[in-house]
Structures are given as C-alpha cells and as structure tokens.
Design an enzyme around this catalytic site. Structure first.
Site, PDB file in Angstrom:
ATOM      1  N   ASN A   9      -1.197   8.888  10.959  1.00 55.04           N
ATOM      2  CA  ASN A   9      -1.662   9.724   9.742  1.00 55.04           C
ATOM      3  C   ASN A   9      -2.971  10.212   9.797  1.00 55.04           C
ATOM      4  OD1 ASN A   9      -2.049  10.853   7.138  1.00 55.04           O
ATOM      5  ND2 ASN A   9      -2.479   8.771   6.207  1.00 55.04           N
ATOM      6  N   GLU A  99      -3.633   6.437  -0.856  1.00 52.06           N
ATOM      7  CA  GLU A  99      -4.487   7.384  -1.176  1.00 52.06           C
ATOM      8  C   GLU A  99      -4.073   8.289  -2.301  1.00 52.06           C
ATOM      9  OE1 GLU A  99      -5.761   8.475   2.623  1.00 52.06           O
ATOM     10  OE2 GLU A  99      -6.488   6.576   2.904  1.00 52.06           O
ATOM     11  N   GLU A 169       1.036  -1.192   3.379  1.00 51.18           N
ATOM     12  CA  GLU A 169      -0.354  -0.987   3.558  1.00 51.18           C
ATOM     13  C   GLU A 169      -1.151  -1.623   2.547  1.00 51.18           C
ATOM     14  OE1 GLU A 169      -0.699   2.631   6.258  1.00 51.18           O
ATOM     15  OE2 GLU A 169      -0.275   3.397   4.318  1.00 51.18           O
TER      16      GLU A 169
HETATM   17  C1  PEP Z   1      -3.482   5.104   6.664  1.00 56.44           C
HETATM   18  O1  PEP Z   1      -3.860   5.993   6.554  1.00 56.44           O
HETATM   19  O2  PEP Z   1      -2.219   4.832   6.305  1.00 56.44           O
HETATM   20  C2  PEP Z   1      -4.142   3.791   7.381  1.00 56.44           C
HETATM   21  C3  PEP Z   1      -3.627   2.850   7.524  1.00 56.44           C
HETATM   22  O3  PEP Z   1      -5.488   4.233   7.852  1.00 56.44           O
HETATM   23  P1  PEP Z   1      -6.290   3.266   8.685  1.00 56.44           P
HETATM   24  O4  PEP Z   1      -5.735   3.003   9.800  1.00 56.44           O
HETATM   25  O5  PEP Z   1      -7.568   4.019   8.888  1.00 56.44           O
HETATM   26  O6  PEP Z   1      -6.733   1.942   7.993  1.00 56.44           O
END
Ligand code: PEP
Length: 253
Positions: A9, A99, A169
């Site tokens: 992403n 986000e 996440e």
């Molecule tokens: C994400 O954007 O879904 C993410 C997991 O970001 P990061 O790997 O930077 O924590």
C-alpha cells in the site's frame, strides 16, 4: 493450501516517475516468484493507477486501488467507482483501511457498502480490520475486530464472501515501527477465521486469505509468515522501497 499474498500500500506517496520505477523494480526483483509461489499486488494512489498498470503489463503483479465509492456513477464529486477501477485494470481494492476509518471517519456501514460494490463489479476487496491501542489495552480486541468483520460483511452471501481477502492491521502497529508479536497476530487471525467459519462455512474459512499488516519489514516478515493463520502481508512503508518489498515477497513465498 492458501497461496501467500503480499500487497504493498503506497498510501499518498510517489509521483508519476517514482511510482513507475518502483513498480518496475518490484517486477524485476520478484520475476521468478510473483504469480507462482506468491501473489503480489501494488496499490498506488488513484492518479498513478493507469501508469502503473501499463508498467506492470508483462509482469505477474496485480494492481489495486486504495479506496472506492459504492455508487456506480453520477453526481459524487471526487469519488471513484468500482467499475472505473476495473476499467483501468485494477484487480484489488482496499476497503476499510485504518487511515480511512480513523482519519477520514469511515463507518462499518460505509465499508460494507464499498465491499459489496467492489464484488458486484468484479474488483476483489482487501477488507481491513483492526483495533486501536486503547481497545487492545482494554482487552477489547476480539470484540472490536469481531464487530468490524460482522458489520463489514453484513448481507454478503458465501459466494460473494469468497471473493474477499481479509487484512488484520492493528491500528497501533501501522506506520509506528511497532509490530504485533507473532502470537498476538496469530491469535487474532485464528479468531477471524473461526468467525468466518461461523458466519459462512468451514470451506470458506479454510480458503480465505488473512493478511497481517502493521510495520512489516524484511526482518520480521518470515516469522509472521510462519504462523498457521497468517497467509500474507499488507505492507505500507516498506513497500516504497523496491529492495525491501522484494525481500518481503521472497520471505512470504
Ligand atoms: C498499511 O498501510 O496498511 C500498513 C500496514 O503500513 P505500515 O506497513 O507502514 O505499518
């Protein structure tokens, strides 16, 4: 046997030049494994989707979008529909990324409409769920993630649900450098799989891929992937560097 899946992403990063070279670098570095022992996707900002789709034309790397709107067309200034994403070559779309939930303010109901719209147009949703730090500290992780899964999939029959990838996440691990321990991640992944079995059936629960996301880096990817219910990785920051992202893809393959 679930095939590993790694998605990068890019969030609101890159430009028309760096986005294309990043995509080309990932394609080159993962040429022998992408699409074979591991599925790979990159998820650029909307405005660079077509350029990245073109750059990856001869590779086995899929392209996804970071968001959609649930209506197909009409007076929705600034929004992009699932059929538009499909039209420019998108295979996947993120729905309910943390986000969007916590910065933009998307509700479970809105996420549900987006998932439904994506599936109806033939774009595969990567459905993101995860608890905030205060929710984990209050021992509410299972309750919060369970609610997100149930609400996000409300009204979806088993056929539609089989188009999904789920991404767990934890909000406190995204972009913070703080990864969930392998035990913490595995515990929630197993809980999500069990819940999907209850909502649908054992076959769907066994087949659906559940990715982990949250500060995944080349040095923690392999440990996470060794967990029984972790089928892949959703990578933010580390997907902006071709060498790091390729190392993560290799660790997952
Ligand atoms: C994400 O954007 O879904 C993410 C997991 O970001 P990061 O790997 O930077 O924590």
């Amino acid at each position: 046997m679930r095939k590993p899946f790694v998605a990068g992403n890019w969030k609101m990063n890159t430009d028309s030049h760096t986005g294309v070279s990043l995509a080309e670098g990932v394609a080159c570095g993962s040429m022998d494994i992408a699409g074979r022992s591991v599925d790979v996707a990159v998820i650029p900002p909307f405005v660079y989707l077509q350029a990245v789709v073109r750059a990856l034309n001869r590779s086995h790397i899929a392209v996804g979008a970071q968001d959609i709107y649930y209506e197909q067309k009409g007076a929705f200034t600034g929004e992009v529909s699932a059929s538009m994403l499909k039209d420019v070559g998108c295979i996947y779309v993120l729905c309910g990324h943390s986000e969007r939930r916590h910065v933009i303010g998307e509700s479970d109901e809105l996420v549900n409409k987006k998932i439904n719209a994506a599936i109806c147009s033939g774009v595969l949703p990567i459905f993101c769920v995860g608890e905030k730090l205060e929710e984990r500290e209050a021992s509410l992780t299972k309750e919060v993630v369970g609610r997100q899964v149930r609400s996000g999939l409300a009204g979806l029959d088993v056929e539609k649900a089989s188009a999904l990838t789920v991404a767990y996440e934890p909000v406190w691990a995204i972009g913070t450098g703080r990864t969930a321990t392998t035990e913490q991640a595995q515990e929630v992944h197993a809980m999500i799989r069990k819940l999907l079995g209850e909502m649908y059936d054992a076959q769907l629960a066994q087949e659906i891929r559940i990715l982990y996301g949250g500060s995944v880096k080349p040095d923690n990817a392999a440990d996470l992937m060794r967990q029984e219910d972790i089928d892949g990785l959703l990578v933010g920051g580390a997907s902006l560097n071709a060498d790091d992202f390729v190392a993560i893809i290799k660790a997952a393959s």
